[in-house]
Design a protein around this motif. Structure first.
Motif, short mmCIF file in Angstrom:
data_model
loop_
_atom_site.label_atom_id
_atom_site.label_comp_id
_atom_site.label_asym_id
_atom_site.label_seq_id
_atom_site.Cartn_x
_atom_site.Cartn_y
_atom_site.Cartn_z
N PRO A 1 39.41 -6.37 -18.28
CA PRO A 1 38.61 -5.54 -17.38
C PRO A 1 38.15 -6.36 -16.17
O PRO A 1 38.12 -7.59 -16.21
CB PRO A 1 37.43 -5.13 -18.26
CG PRO A 1 37.32 -6.20 -19.28
CD PRO A 1 38.72 -6.72 -19.52
N ALA A 2 37.78 -5.65 -15.12
CA ALA A 2 37.35 -6.32 -13.88
C ALA A 2 36.15 -7.23 -14.14
O ALA A 2 35.98 -8.26 -13.49
CB ALA A 2 37.02 -5.27 -12.82
N SER A 3 35.33 -6.86 -15.13
CA SER A 3 34.12 -7.64 -15.41
C SER A 3 34.47 -9.07 -15.82
O SER A 3 33.69 -10.00 -15.59
CB SER A 3 33.30 -6.95 -16.48
OG SER A 3 34.10 -6.69 -17.61
N PHE B 1 36.65 -10.89 -14.51
CA PHE B 1 36.86 -11.67 -13.29
C PHE B 1 35.53 -11.92 -12.57
O PHE B 1 35.34 -12.94 -11.94
CB PHE B 1 37.83 -10.94 -12.35
CG PHE B 1 39.22 -10.88 -12.89
CD1 PHE B 1 40.15 -11.85 -12.56
CD2 PHE B 1 39.61 -9.85 -13.74
CE1 PHE B 1 41.44 -11.80 -13.06
CE2 PHE B 1 40.90 -9.79 -14.25
CZ PHE B 1 41.81 -10.77 -13.91
N ILE C 1 44.29 -6.81 -10.62
CA ILE C 1 43.18 -6.55 -11.55
C ILE C 1 43.07 -5.05 -11.84
O ILE C 1 43.00 -4.63 -13.00
CB ILE C 1 41.86 -7.09 -10.96
CG1 ILE C 1 41.98 -8.60 -10.74
CG2 ILE C 1 40.69 -6.77 -11.89
CD1 ILE C 1 40.85 -9.20 -9.90
N GLY C 2 43.11 -4.25 -10.77
CA GLY C 2 43.01 -2.80 -10.94
C GLY C 2 44.20 -2.22 -11.67
O GLY C 2 44.08 -1.22 -12.37
#
Lengths: 93, 258
Positions: B131-133, B135, B241-242
């Protein structure tokens, strides 16, 4: 570039990217879903039975030599390419 | 069966000119030659069917009759090495690239490369995208970070408008003349359930290939910028990432270990 500059550039890009990605909130897409045969990419849905199970070949003798008699009659004639219209001539192999 | 018998049987299976293999004993009064040719025909037709299933866009581009001739020639030279038919035709793209008379559809080989990659992505191992978190929590020496990409990720580079041609022939886009014949690189991935094909931005292919090869984030960005002056790191990180392409982050300490 010096390491510190590279790091700063990366951090800036990462921050910008994350702000956009988390705004789209793509995270819990998988909630309540399971991978199963019912979910497949287009054109792959019939792979569970598998190609090769057909008996279509018994009705006619299809396997004959390597002479290419066919002329391409597909969509290549619609998509104009720099090399022409894709109207292939019969060829031999 | 002995190895010699198997070889003779296999050769007769691929070449109608050879007739039935010797010592073929009928279980009933019927002629074994005739029954063997039915079997041979079934083998060829089913393998051609496997290719038609795996390469539908290529088939649409040249038409069914032409594709079947191409498939027939391939089948005669490339017996399956595995009973898993979904992977039959992994080297069909190389065959198409060398087949004569395809000058006007020189993009056909790249289309088959893309379609082969889609099947591999579909059957690739499952892995949870980060998940983006994950990163957002990164700090410190970002330039030394290495990323593990999803097992399904493949990059297909092309000198043709590959993604546009594929999209037009897979029902994703309307068919029509292609005004802009610029090269396009494709990303194939299956972060969750569905296989995606995306057009990579400038330098995106070099960036992903470098990351997949174990380069650090900084090195990968450097190589991409070297290849394409217009390489946009932010845009590529959004896609990375997305798009759920990363499954693990290897910080500098671990990444530098042999």
């Amino acid at each position: 570039m010096p390491a510190r500059t590279v790091n700063a550039a990366l951090a800036g890009s990462l921050l910008a990217a994350l702000s956009i990605v988390s705004a789209s909130a793509a995270e819990d897409k998988m909630a309540g879903k399971e991978k199963c045969y019912g979910v497949a990419m287009k054109g792959q849905n019939d792979c569970a039975a598998g190609p090769g199970t057909t008996c279509a070949g018994t009705s006619k003798v299809d396997y004959q030599g390597n002479a290419w008699k066919a002329v391409a009659k597909g969509t290549c004639t619609t998509m104009k390419t720099p090399k022409g219209m894709g109207s292939l001539e019969p060829i031999k192999m | 069966m002995s190895a010699a018998t198997e070889t003779a049987f296999g050769a007769a299976l691929r070449d109608p000119g050879r007739g039935a293999p010797a010592h073929l004993a009928p279980s009933s009064g019927r002629r074994p030659e005739r029954r063997f040719s039915v079997y041979r025909n079934n083998v060829a037709v089913s393998l051609m069917g496997a290719l038609a299933t795996r390469f539908p866009a290529a088939r649409r581009i040249v038409g069914e009759a032409f594709f079947d001739e191409l498939a027939r020639a391939y089948v005669a030279q490339h017996p399956p090495r595995s009973p898993l038919m979904m992977m039959y035709g992994d080297d069909f793209p190389e065959f198409v690239a060398q087949a004569p008379g395809l000058d006007e559809v020189s993009y056909l080989a790249d289309i088959t490369r893309l379609e082969a990659a889609r099947t591999r992505a579909y059957h690739a191992a499952d892995a949870d995208p980060l998940p983006a978190s994950a990163f957002a929590a990164l700090d410190g020496a970002l330039d030394e970070v290495r990323l593990a990409l999803h097992p399904s990720v493949e990059v297909v580079r092309s000198g043709h408008p590959l993604v546009t041609i594929w999209a037009m022939n897979s029902g994703e886009a309307e068919l029509g003349p292609i005004a802009d014949w610029s090269p396009q690189d494709a990303l194939v991935c299956r972060p969750e359930l569905d296989v995606f094909v995306r057009r990579l931005p400038d330098g995106g292919a070099a960036f992903l290939v470098a990351l997949a090869g174990g380069a650090t984030l900084a090195d990968a960005a450097g190589r991409a910028a070297q290849e394409a002056r217009s390489f946009d790191l932010t845009e590529n990180l959004i896609g990375l990432i997305g798009g759920g392409l990363v499954v693990a982050i290897r910080p500098s300490q671990q990444g530098d270990a042999p």
